[in-house]
Write a protein that holds these residues in place. Structure first.
Motif, short mmCIF file in Angstrom:
data_model
loop_
_atom_site.label_atom_id
_atom_site.label_comp_id
_atom_site.label_asym_id
_atom_site.label_seq_id
_atom_site.Cartn_x
_atom_site.Cartn_y
_atom_site.Cartn_z
N ALA A 44 0.85 -1.19 0.00
CA ALA A 44 0.00 0.00 0.00
C ALA A 44 0.89 1.24 0.00
N LEU A 45 1.63 1.42 -1.09
CA LEU A 45 2.55 2.54 -1.18
C LEU A 45 1.85 3.89 -1.09
N SER A 46 0.57 3.92 -1.45
CA SER A 46 -0.19 5.17 -1.37
C SER A 46 -0.49 5.56 0.06
N GLY A 47 -0.34 4.63 0.98
CA GLY A 47 -0.68 4.89 2.38
C GLY A 47 -2.16 4.71 2.68
N ALA A 48 -2.93 4.24 1.71
CA ALA A 48 -4.37 4.05 1.91
C ALA A 48 -4.77 2.66 1.44
N GLN A 49 -5.85 2.16 2.00
CA GLN A 49 -6.34 0.85 1.61
C GLN A 49 -7.33 0.97 0.45
N LEU A 50 -7.64 -0.17 -0.15
CA LEU A 50 -8.69 -0.20 -1.18
C LEU A 50 -10.04 0.04 -0.53
N ASP A 51 -11.00 0.44 -1.35
CA ASP A 51 -12.37 0.62 -0.88
C ASP A 51 -12.94 -0.75 -0.49
N PRO A 52 -13.20 -1.01 0.80
CA PRO A 52 -13.69 -2.32 1.21
C PRO A 52 -15.00 -2.70 0.53
N MET A 53 -15.86 -1.74 0.27
CA MET A 53 -17.14 -2.03 -0.38
C MET A 53 -16.91 -2.48 -1.82
N LEU A 54 -15.93 -1.88 -2.46
CA LEU A 54 -15.63 -2.25 -3.84
C LEU A 54 -15.15 -3.70 -3.89
N VAL A 55 -14.31 -4.05 -2.96
CA VAL A 55 -13.76 -5.40 -2.93
C VAL A 55 -14.82 -6.43 -2.56
N ALA A 56 -15.63 -6.11 -1.57
CA ALA A 56 -16.54 -7.10 -1.01
C ALA A 56 -17.83 -7.28 -1.81
N ARG A 57 -18.33 -6.21 -2.43
CA ARG A 57 -19.67 -6.32 -3.01
C ARG A 57 -19.78 -5.93 -4.47
N ARG A 58 -19.06 -4.88 -4.87
CA ARG A 58 -19.32 -4.35 -6.21
C ARG A 58 -18.68 -5.17 -7.31
N ARG A 59 -17.67 -5.98 -6.99
CA ARG A 59 -17.01 -6.77 -8.01
C ARG A 59 -16.89 -8.21 -7.52
N GLU A 60 -18.00 -8.86 -7.33
CA GLU A 60 -17.97 -10.25 -6.89
C GLU A 60 -17.44 -11.17 -7.97
N ASP A 61 -17.33 -10.66 -9.20
CA ASP A 61 -16.83 -11.48 -10.31
C ASP A 61 -15.31 -11.44 -10.42
N VAL A 62 -14.65 -10.75 -9.50
CA VAL A 62 -13.19 -10.67 -9.49
C VAL A 62 -12.67 -11.23 -8.17
N ALA A 63 -11.73 -12.18 -8.25
CA ALA A 63 -11.16 -12.76 -7.04
C ALA A 63 -10.14 -11.79 -6.43
N PHE A 64 -10.32 -11.46 -5.15
CA PHE A 64 -9.40 -10.57 -4.47
C PHE A 64 -8.64 -11.35 -3.40
#
Length: 255
Positions: free
Chosen positions: A169-189
């Motif tokens: 996390a070189l940006s110092g911030a995490q990914l959007d948890p909602m994006l990972v958990a719900r909005r892209r269920e067709d992508v394995a994270f």
């Protein structure tokens, strides 16, 4: 046999390690390594080949072994490389360059993702594949060391059935948890942390990974340039140099 004496002390010459007193080794599995001396059980020490320098050995662990695990994860997701496009963030970094080579060797089409035209120009001297600045085409997978909003944007670019693997996390911030958990269920994270693998893998698997790393350093594929070597008391100067935009390679701390 456990590789320890009856009193519980490490046995450097035990059958589990094959090490001998005075042998040069890489100690792993512990934090706090910026120190002159480190006491580790023999089973957490791995021999360094005689033909590698101390500088080369110091860079044979984290980046190469992390790169191996990332490429293995992409291969496991797709069942092997068949030309899938895999984005690599921070592609001009030491580990980024390693990933570009390893992915190509395994049959993938890496896309180097960088932030500036100047970085892209420097990278083009070593990488003949696709280089994208700021934006990129849809991708089959992403190996992300940045996180934050840049990572969110890339996550949206991954094709259905693809994979997004974060390892920094070189940006110092995490990914959007909602994006990972719900909005892209067709992508394995997934999130890869080398420490988890090191503490669960059998010694033989770690030895094999180090052998592969040492071989890659010998050929130059996994080597990293060294900008400067600092004595341990000069740590403040080393940290200041780390943030210097003119830095040309890794910084090493020598006891």
């Amino acid at each position: 046999m456990s590789g320890r004496t009856e009193g519980g002390e490490p046995n450097p010459q035990g059958p589990k390690t094959g090490l001998s007193i005075g042998q040069r080794v890489l100690p792993i599995g512990a934090s706090g390594l910026w120190q002159e001396y480190l006491v580790r059980p023999a089973e957490w020490c791995f021999p360094v080949p005689y033909d590698l320098s101390d500088d080369q050995a110091a860079m044979a662990y984290v980046n190469p072994l992390t790169a191996f695990r990332l490429v293995d994860a992409v291969e496991a997701h797709f069942g092997g490389g068949r030309g899938q496009q895999v984005g690599v963030t921070a592609a001009a970094s030491a580990i980024g360059k390693m990933l570009l080579v390893l992915l190509t060797e395994e049959g993938f089409r890496p896309v180097a993702l960088v932030r500036s035209e100047a970085t892209a120009a420097r990278l083009a001297g070593r990488f003949s594949g696709e280089i994208a600045v700021q934006s990129c085409p849809p991708l089959d997978a992403v190996l992300d060391a940045v996180g934050g909003e840049p990572g969110n944007a890339l996550f949206r670019q991954v094709r259905a059935g693809g994979a997004f693997i974060q390892y920094g996390a070189l940006s110092g911030a995490q990914l959007d948890p909602m994006l990972v958990a719900r909005r892209r269920e067709d992508v394995a994270f997934s999130f890869l942390w080398l420490r988890n693998w090191v503490h669960s893998a059998p010694r033989g698997a770690i030895e094999a990974a180090f052998a592969r790393s040492f071989a890659g350093i010998r050929t130059g594929v996994l080597g990293s340039p060294v900008d400067a070597v600092f004595a341990l008391p000069d740590l403040p100067a080393a940290l200041a140099r780390q943030d210097d935009p003119t830095r040309t390679g890794k910084l090493l701390i020598a006891p």
